[in-house]
Design a protein around this motif. Sequence first.
Motif, PDB file in Angstrom:
ATOM      1  N   THR A  41      30.970  42.077  46.292  1.00 63.80           N
ATOM      2  CA  THR A  41      31.853  42.979  47.034  1.00 63.80           C
ATOM      3  C   THR A  41      33.129  43.199  46.239  1.00 63.80           C
ATOM      4  N   VAL A  42      33.862  44.244  46.593  1.00 63.85           N
ATOM      5  CA  VAL A  42      35.152  44.501  45.953  1.00 63.85           C
ATOM      6  C   VAL A  42      36.169  43.499  46.507  1.00 63.85           C
ATOM      7  N   LYS A  43      36.919  42.889  45.635  1.00 59.73           N
ATOM      8  CA  LYS A  43      37.938  41.913  46.031  1.00 59.73           C
ATOM      9  C   LYS A  43      38.956  42.570  46.962  1.00 59.73           C
ATOM     10  N   GLU A  44      39.217  41.924  48.086  1.00 63.66           N
ATOM     11  CA  GLU A  44      40.202  42.444  49.026  1.00 63.66           C
ATOM     12  C   GLU A  44      41.610  42.082  48.543  1.00 63.66           C
ATOM     13  N   GLU A  45      42.460  43.094  48.422  1.00 62.19           N
ATOM     14  CA  GLU A  45      43.831  42.885  47.969  1.00 62.19           C
ATOM     15  C   GLU A  45      44.771  43.595  48.935  1.00 62.19           C
ATOM     16  N   PRO A  46      45.792  42.896  49.433  1.00 64.94           N
ATOM     17  CA  PRO A  46      46.682  43.456  50.465  1.00 64.94           C
ATOM     18  C   PRO A  46      47.286  44.811  50.100  1.00 64.94           C
ATOM     19  N   GLN A  47      47.634  44.999  48.834  1.00 68.13           N
ATOM     20  CA  GLN A  47      48.295  46.245  48.450  1.00 68.13           C
ATOM     21  C   GLN A  47      47.376  47.460  48.542  1.00 68.13           C
TER      22      GLN A  47
ATOM     23  N   ASP B 247      39.541  38.599  38.957  1.00 67.83           N
ATOM     24  CA  ASP B 247      40.475  39.717  38.937  1.00 67.83           C
ATOM     25  C   ASP B 247      39.904  40.905  38.178  1.00 67.83           C
ATOM     26  N   HIS B 248      39.011  40.618  37.222  1.00 68.79           N
ATOM     27  CA  HIS B 248      38.341  41.671  36.452  1.00 68.79           C
ATOM     28  C   HIS B 248      36.963  41.138  36.075  1.00 68.79           C
ATOM     29  N   CYS B 249      35.927  41.857  36.447  1.00 68.30           N
ATOM     30  CA  CYS B 249      34.549  41.408  36.233  1.00 68.30           C
ATOM     31  C   CYS B 249      34.242  41.133  34.759  1.00 68.30           C
ATOM     32  N   ILE B 250      35.025  41.736  33.877  1.00 61.16           N
ATOM     33  CA  ILE B 250      34.816  41.544  32.452  1.00 61.16           C
ATOM     34  C   ILE B 250      35.001  40.079  32.066  1.00 61.16           C
TER      35      ILE B 250
ATOM     36  N   SER C 224      35.233  51.712  28.406  1.00 59.72           N
ATOM     37  CA  SER C 224      35.707  50.414  28.883  1.00 59.72           C
ATOM     38  C   SER C 224      36.263  50.507  30.299  1.00 59.72           C
ATOM     39  N   PRO C 225      35.831  49.605  31.197  1.00 60.99           N
ATOM     40  CA  PRO C 225      36.392  49.579  32.552  1.00 60.99           C
ATOM     41  C   PRO C 225      37.830  49.091  32.510  1.00 60.99           C
ATOM     42  N   THR C 226      38.678  49.680  33.339  1.00 59.48           N
ATOM     43  CA  THR C 226      40.092  49.315  33.339  1.00 59.48           C
ATOM     44  C   THR C 226      40.329  47.998  34.059  1.00 59.48           C
ATOM     45  N   ARG C 227      39.846  47.909  35.295  1.00 61.27           N
ATOM     46  CA  ARG C 227      39.963  46.670  36.078  1.00 61.27           C
ATOM     47  C   ARG C 227      38.976  46.718  37.237  1.00 61.27           C
ATOM     48  N   VAL C 228      38.068  45.753  37.268  1.00 62.42           N
ATOM     49  CA  VAL C 228      37.051  45.706  38.318  1.00 62.42           C
ATOM     50  C   VAL C 228      37.169  44.367  39.043  1.00 62.42           C
ATOM     51  N   PRO C 229      38.011  44.291  40.093  1.00 64.91           N
ATOM     52  CA  PRO C 229      38.188  43.031  40.827  1.00 64.91           C
ATOM     53  C   PRO C 229      37.051  42.821  41.841  1.00 64.91           C
ATOM     54  N   LEU C 230      36.320  41.726  41.711  1.00 66.88           N
ATOM     55  CA  LEU C 230      35.136  41.512  42.546  1.00 66.88           C
ATOM     56  C   LEU C 230      35.116  40.118  43.172  1.00 66.88           C
TER      57      LEU C 230
END
Length: 492
Positions: free
Chosen positions: A451-457, A150-153, A480-486
Motif C-alpha cells: 500500500t502507499v505509505k500514509e503521511e499526514p501532509q 520512504d522510497h521503494c528504491i 527514475s522514480p522520484t519518491r515511492v513511499p510504500l
Amino acid sequence: MGNHPGSRQLVSNASVLGQILPRIRGISGGRHAIWREKHTIFQEAGWDGLANVSIIPRLRTQIWLSDAAAIKEVTMSRARFPKPVHQYRVLLLFGGNIVASEGDEWKRYRKVAAPAFSEKNNKLVWDETVKIMVDMFHTLWNDAPEVTVDHCIEITLPIALFVIGVAGFGRKVSWKDDTVVPPGYTMSFKEALHVVSTGTIVKAIVPNWAMGLTKHFRHVRDAFKELDNYMFDMIRARRESEKKEERYDLFSQLLDASQVETEDGMPQITDRELVGNIFIFLLAGHETTAHTLCFTFAMLALYPEEQDKLYKEIKSLMPDPTRLPTYDEMNSFQYSMAVFYETLRMFPPVNGIPKQSAEDTSIVVGNGSGDSVAIPCPKGTYITIDTPGLHYNPRYWSDPHSFKPERFLGDWPRDAFVPFSAGPRACIGRRFFETEGIAILIMLISRYKVTVKEEPQFANETFEERKARVLAAKPVLTLSPTRVPLTFTKRE
C-alpha cells in the motif's frame, strides 16, 4: 525534410543547453520532452512521425517515431539506420562493449556474449533471486508484520545489486555480511559494486581532473578503480585455478568464451573488453530492474484490485505459502508477467532509442486516420524511437494512460512494445531481466500486501493527486522514480 510537421527550434533537445532551458516555443523543447509529451505531440501534429530541426549547437535534423511499422523498419535495417555509437562514449568507462559498438565490433561482442545468457544462467538468476528475497524477509525485515519505506528504491536497488553480484559476477552478496576488505583494497566488493552502480552518472559527466574535488567524487572515482581491480583479480584467479568449477554466472561464461582463439590465434575479446561488457551488464541489469520494480509496486499499491488479481494467481499456483517457486514454473505466472509488461509499457526504462540515417532515404509513417506519408530522411539525420510516444499511442493501446495488465494476456501488438528495443540490437539480457523481475514480484506479493505509505501532509489529497505524486519520474540514465513511499503488510 518536405516541411513535414514537427518542431523548428533554436536549441536541440539533445544538447546540454536544451536540457537546461524550459519549453519555449521556437527556442527549446524543454527538459524531458519525450517523457513529458508522450504521444500528445504526435496527436497535435496529426502523424506518428515528426520532422524536427534545430540550429544550436549545430544544424541538426531529427525524426521522432511513434509508428510501430516505421520503428520495425528502422530497427531491422541496421545498414541504413546504424546506431550512433558516438552518443554512447560515456559507457566506455571500463572498456569496449556490446552497447557502445556497431558493425563488426558489435558482431564480435555479441558472438561472445550471447551464449552467456543461457537457460542455465536464467535458472541461476531465478534460484539466487528467490534466496535473496527469503534472506530479506528473515534477515532484514525479521519477519515483521509491517515494513514501511520512504522510497521503494531502498529495497529494489539492493535486491537487483545482489542478483547481479551472484548471477553476473559469481560473487554472493548478502544483506548483513560482505563488509570484509581484502588486503590491497580500500573497500569491499559489495561497497565498490554499489557505489559504481549508483555513481555512473557522476563518473560519466564529471571530467577526470575534477573527480578529486569533493569527497563524493573521490569516493566514486575510488570505487571505479576498486571494482576494476576486483574484476581483473577475478580473471587471474579463475584462470590460475587448478579446479575448474562449472559456473553459469555471466562473468565466468564470458571468461570461458574469451579464451577461445580466433583464426589468427588472438582471443575473441581482450580482458579489458571482458570487463567493459560485464560493466554494461551491471549497469543495464541493476538500475533498470530496480526502477521497473519500484514502478510496479507503486502501481499495485495504487490499484489494489490489480494486486488482488495477481495474488490470486500466485495462490492458485502456490497454495502452500511456505513452498518456493521454481524456474520451471515461471511461464505459468501469466498475470505476473502481464503486470510486469504493463509497467514497462507505461514506464519504459529508455525513453529515446537513437539511430542515424547512413544514406539519403525516407521513412513512411501513418496516423490514426489510416493515412500514410513518406518523410524525407537526408543522410546523417538522427532518428529517435520515441518509446513513450509508441507505448501511449492509442492506435495500438486502447486507453493507454490506464493501468490494465490484462491487455497482455491475449493477442497484443508486439511491434508496438519496445522497452528492450527491437531487431538485431534488442537487449541481449531480456530474459535475465524478466526472470529476475518475475521472481521478485512473486516472492514479495505472495507474502506481503503493498500500500502507499500514509503521511499526514497528504491526508486530504485526491486519488489523482496521490497517483501523480507516487508515480513522479524523470529520465536520467534510465527513467527514475522520484519518491515511492510504500508500506508492506504481511499477509495472513
